[in-house]
Design a protein around this motif. Structure first.
Motif, mmCIF file in Angstrom:
data_model
loop_
_atom_site.group_PDB
_atom_site.id
_atom_site.type_symbol
_atom_site.label_atom_id
_atom_site.label_comp_id
_atom_site.label_asym_id
_atom_site.label_seq_id
_atom_site.Cartn_x
_atom_site.Cartn_y
_atom_site.Cartn_z
ATOM 1 N N THR A 76 0.818 -1.214 0.000
ATOM 2 C CA THR A 76 0.000 0.000 0.000
ATOM 3 C C THR A 76 0.853 1.265 0.000
ATOM 4 N N GLY A 77 2.125 1.126 0.386
ATOM 5 C CA GLY A 77 2.986 2.297 0.502
ATOM 6 C C GLY A 77 2.630 3.157 1.695
ATOM 7 N N GLN A 78 1.914 2.562 2.661
ATOM 8 C CA GLN A 78 1.469 3.324 3.831
ATOM 9 C C GLN A 78 1.804 2.576 5.117
ATOM 10 N N ARG A 79 1.844 3.356 6.180
ATOM 11 C CA ARG A 79 1.980 2.773 7.507
ATOM 12 C C ARG A 79 0.688 2.079 7.899
ATOM 13 N N ALA A 106 -8.623 2.564 16.075
ATOM 14 C CA ALA A 106 -9.065 2.732 14.692
ATOM 15 C C ALA A 106 -9.062 4.215 14.325
ATOM 16 N N GLY A 107 -9.479 5.058 15.244
ATOM 17 C CA GLY A 107 -9.444 6.497 15.009
ATOM 18 C C GLY A 107 -8.033 7.013 14.815
ATOM 19 N N ILE A 108 -7.101 6.509 15.610
ATOM 20 C CA ILE A 108 -5.693 6.887 15.429
ATOM 21 C C ILE A 108 -5.217 6.460 14.049
ATOM 22 N N ALA A 109 -5.565 5.239 13.648
ATOM 23 C CA ALA A 109 -5.156 4.744 12.329
ATOM 24 C C ALA A 109 -5.697 5.633 11.218
ATOM 25 N N CYS A 114 -3.285 5.575 8.049
ATOM 26 C CA CYS A 114 -2.815 4.194 7.999
ATOM 27 C C CYS A 114 -3.737 3.373 7.106
ATOM 28 N N ALA A 115 -3.155 2.441 6.383
ATOM 29 C CA ALA A 115 -3.938 1.592 5.490
ATOM 30 C C ALA A 115 -4.541 0.396 6.218
ATOM 31 N N ARG A 116 -3.925 -0.002 7.336
ATOM 32 C CA ARG A 116 -4.352 -1.219 8.018
ATOM 33 C C ARG A 116 -4.241 -1.076 9.528
ATOM 34 N N PHE A 117 -5.025 -1.875 10.205
ATOM 35 C CA PHE A 117 -4.984 -2.013 11.662
ATOM 36 C C PHE A 117 -5.045 -3.522 11.903
ATOM 37 N N GLU A 118 -3.971 -4.091 12.415
ATOM 38 C CA GLU A 118 -3.845 -5.542 12.490
ATOM 39 C C GLU A 118 -3.382 -5.997 13.868
ATOM 40 N N TRP A 119 -3.641 -7.291 14.144
ATOM 41 C CA TRP A 119 -3.176 -7.914 15.380
ATOM 42 C C TRP A 119 -3.295 -9.416 15.257
ATOM 43 N N TRP A 120 -2.712 -10.117 16.223
ATOM 44 C CA TRP A 120 -2.827 -11.573 16.335
ATOM 45 C C TRP A 120 -3.844 -11.897 17.411
ATOM 46 N N VAL A 121 -4.398 -13.086 17.314
ATOM 47 C CA VAL A 121 -5.203 -13.638 18.402
ATOM 48 C C VAL A 121 -4.938 -15.140 18.415
ATOM 49 N N LEU A 122 -4.806 -15.689 19.597
ATOM 50 C CA LEU A 122 -4.583 -17.124 19.709
ATOM 51 C C LEU A 122 -5.790 -17.887 19.175
ATOM 52 N N ASP A 123 -5.546 -18.968 18.461
ATOM 53 C CA ASP A 123 -6.648 -19.686 17.811
ATOM 54 C C ASP A 123 -7.619 -20.332 18.786
#
Length: 160
Positions: A76-79, A106-109, A114-123
């Motif tokens: 995306t060329g974005q943070r 999300a508001g900060i993003a 920012c193009a994305r807001f991501e994280w992990w979660v245990l399955d």
């Protein structure tokens, strides 16, 4: 019951590290936390901060936190924003604190373009997965996490 979200201050470092330890215990890895208050202070408030943190409060009591930092997408060329830890105390779960933290992030993003807001979660954390899906998150099923750490990291670097 109003929940307030605010940026963490250096006075919150002990609370943040306590929340991190509680989260690690919940995630079945309490021994994995090796961070100290000094390390956390430097990471969040030092000369070159590695991350930022938010604190959720209710009636003046700290009930949760989010620790996040920027990543970058060459596509995306974005943070983007990477949420490293989201934690709400057991007594405050269901209060809306988790949603308030995610909404604030999300508001900060959006504000930071920012193009994305991501994280992990245990399955196995089905409660969290269901919550994340309710707020519009989508699992990245085609991707797996890779990690090099400890002795393997030193060997890969040619230093071990």
């Amino acid at each position: 019951m109003t929940i307030t979200i605010r940026p963490a201050t250096s006075d919150d470092v002990g609370t943040i590290l306590g929340f991190v330890r509680e989260l690690a215990t919940f995630e079945r890895e309490p021994e994995a936390v090796t961070a100290t208050e000094a390390m956390m202070h430097d990471a969040l408030f030092g000369a070159h901060p590695a991350a930022e943190a938010l604190i959720a409060e209710q009636h003046g009591t700290r009930i949760g936190m989010a620790v996040f930092y920027h990543n970058f997408s060459t596509w995306t060329g974005q943070r983007g924003i990477w949420l490293d830890d989201l934690y709400v105390t057991p007594a405050a779960r269901g209060s809306g604190a988790g949603r308030a933290l995610l909404t604030h992030l999300a508001g900060i993003a959006v504000d930071r373009d920012c193009a994305r807001f991501e994280w992990w979660v245990l399955d196995w954390n089905t409660r969290a997965i269901e919550f994340y899906q309710k707020v519009g998150a989508e699992p990245m099923g085609d991707w797996t996490t890779q990690r090099v750490s400890g002795d393997a990291l030193r060997r890969l670097a040619g230093r071990g």
